[in-house]
Design a protein around this motif. Structure first.
Motif, short mmCIF file in Angstrom:
data_model
loop_
_atom_site.label_atom_id
_atom_site.label_comp_id
_atom_site.label_asym_id
_atom_site.label_seq_id
_atom_site.Cartn_x
_atom_site.Cartn_y
_atom_site.Cartn_z
N UNK A 54 -1.87 3.60 41.41
CA UNK A 54 -3.01 3.47 42.31
C UNK A 54 -4.16 2.78 41.59
N UNK A 55 -4.43 3.17 40.35
CA UNK A 55 -5.51 2.54 39.59
C UNK A 55 -5.23 1.05 39.35
N UNK A 56 -3.97 0.70 39.16
CA UNK A 56 -3.61 -0.72 39.01
C UNK A 56 -3.98 -1.50 40.27
N UNK A 57 -3.64 -0.94 41.42
CA UNK A 57 -3.98 -1.60 42.69
C UNK A 57 -5.49 -1.59 42.95
N UNK A 58 -6.16 -0.49 42.62
CA UNK A 58 -7.62 -0.46 42.80
C UNK A 58 -8.27 -1.57 41.98
N UNK A 59 -7.79 -1.78 40.77
CA UNK A 59 -8.31 -2.87 39.94
C UNK A 59 -7.97 -4.23 40.55
N UNK A 93 1.35 -1.76 50.48
CA UNK A 93 2.14 -2.22 49.34
C UNK A 93 2.94 -1.08 48.73
N UNK A 94 2.37 0.11 48.71
CA UNK A 94 3.10 1.28 48.21
C UNK A 94 4.27 1.64 49.13
N UNK A 95 4.15 1.31 50.42
CA UNK A 95 5.24 1.56 51.37
C UNK A 95 6.47 0.72 51.03
N UNK A 96 6.25 -0.45 50.42
CA UNK A 96 7.34 -1.35 50.05
C UNK A 96 8.28 -1.56 51.23
N UNK A 97 7.70 -1.86 52.38
CA UNK A 97 8.48 -2.05 53.60
C UNK A 97 9.20 -3.40 53.59
N UNK A 98 10.14 -3.54 54.48
CA UNK A 98 10.84 -4.82 54.64
C UNK A 98 10.05 -5.77 55.52
N UNK A 99 9.29 -5.20 56.46
CA UNK A 99 8.55 -6.01 57.43
C UNK A 99 7.09 -5.56 57.42
N UNK A 100 6.21 -6.52 57.19
CA UNK A 100 4.77 -6.24 57.20
C UNK A 100 4.13 -6.91 58.40
#
Length: 165
Positions: A54-59, A93-100
């Motif tokens: 989460x901190x990586x994404x926040x950055x 992005x954390x969901x890592x879905x196939x379709x956005x």
């Protein structure tokens, strides 16, 4: 996102029998204009995301000086609409879905994040073989689309990259 009232839904040339099933719905991650920010970030498996990721994404989304995360929970959700959309993007992005599905996501972003969305994030997702549906009025970026659909007088038309039918 709604159940079909007529016709059929196909995925990879296979008819989807139950569009309400969790298996089918887990293929999608979407951000709509009225997105809601939850205090916890969850992974695709439904577990709290680690503080490190989460901190990586926040950055990455320039939110690390605005919000913090402790034990997988945001310390502040009083954010601007653009910041809230970036938090929603982190969850997607954390969901890592196939379709956005991104409905006007860049509309509330400053120019830096609008460019980031189109020039970096979408190509990154595409390189991961994700299907991306972007709903946008931002014609400046239409040439990036593999397929472009426009609504005219209640009809949907596919156009080439130059905007011609």
């Amino acid at each position: 996102m709604y159940s079909a009232t007529k016709g059929d839904v196909y995925l990879d040339n296979n008819k989807v029998v139950d569009t309400r099933s969790s298996n089918y719905r887990s293929l999608f991650s979407s951000i709509f204009s009225d997105s809601y920010v939850f205090e916890h970030f969850l992974t695709k498996s439904g577990e709290c995301a680690t503080n490190d990721i989460v901190n990586k994404y926040l950055h990455q989304f320039k939110l690390d000086d605005v919000v913090d995360v402790k034990n997988g929970k945001l310390t502040n959700i009083e954010l601007s609409s653009g910041q809230r959309k970036r938090i929603a993007m982190i969850q997607a992005l954390l969901d890592d879905a196939s379709i956005y599905i991104f409905d006007e996501w860049p509309a509330e972003q400053d120019p830096v994040f609008r460019n980031y969305f189109y020039d970096q994030l979408l190509p990154e997702l595409k390189s991961k073989h994700k299907t991306i549906i972007v709903i946008s009025h931002d014609e400046r970026y239409f040439d990036l689309a593999d397929k472009l659909y426009r609504f005219y007088d209640g009809q949907v038309r596919m156009e080439n990259h130059k905007g011609n039918p």
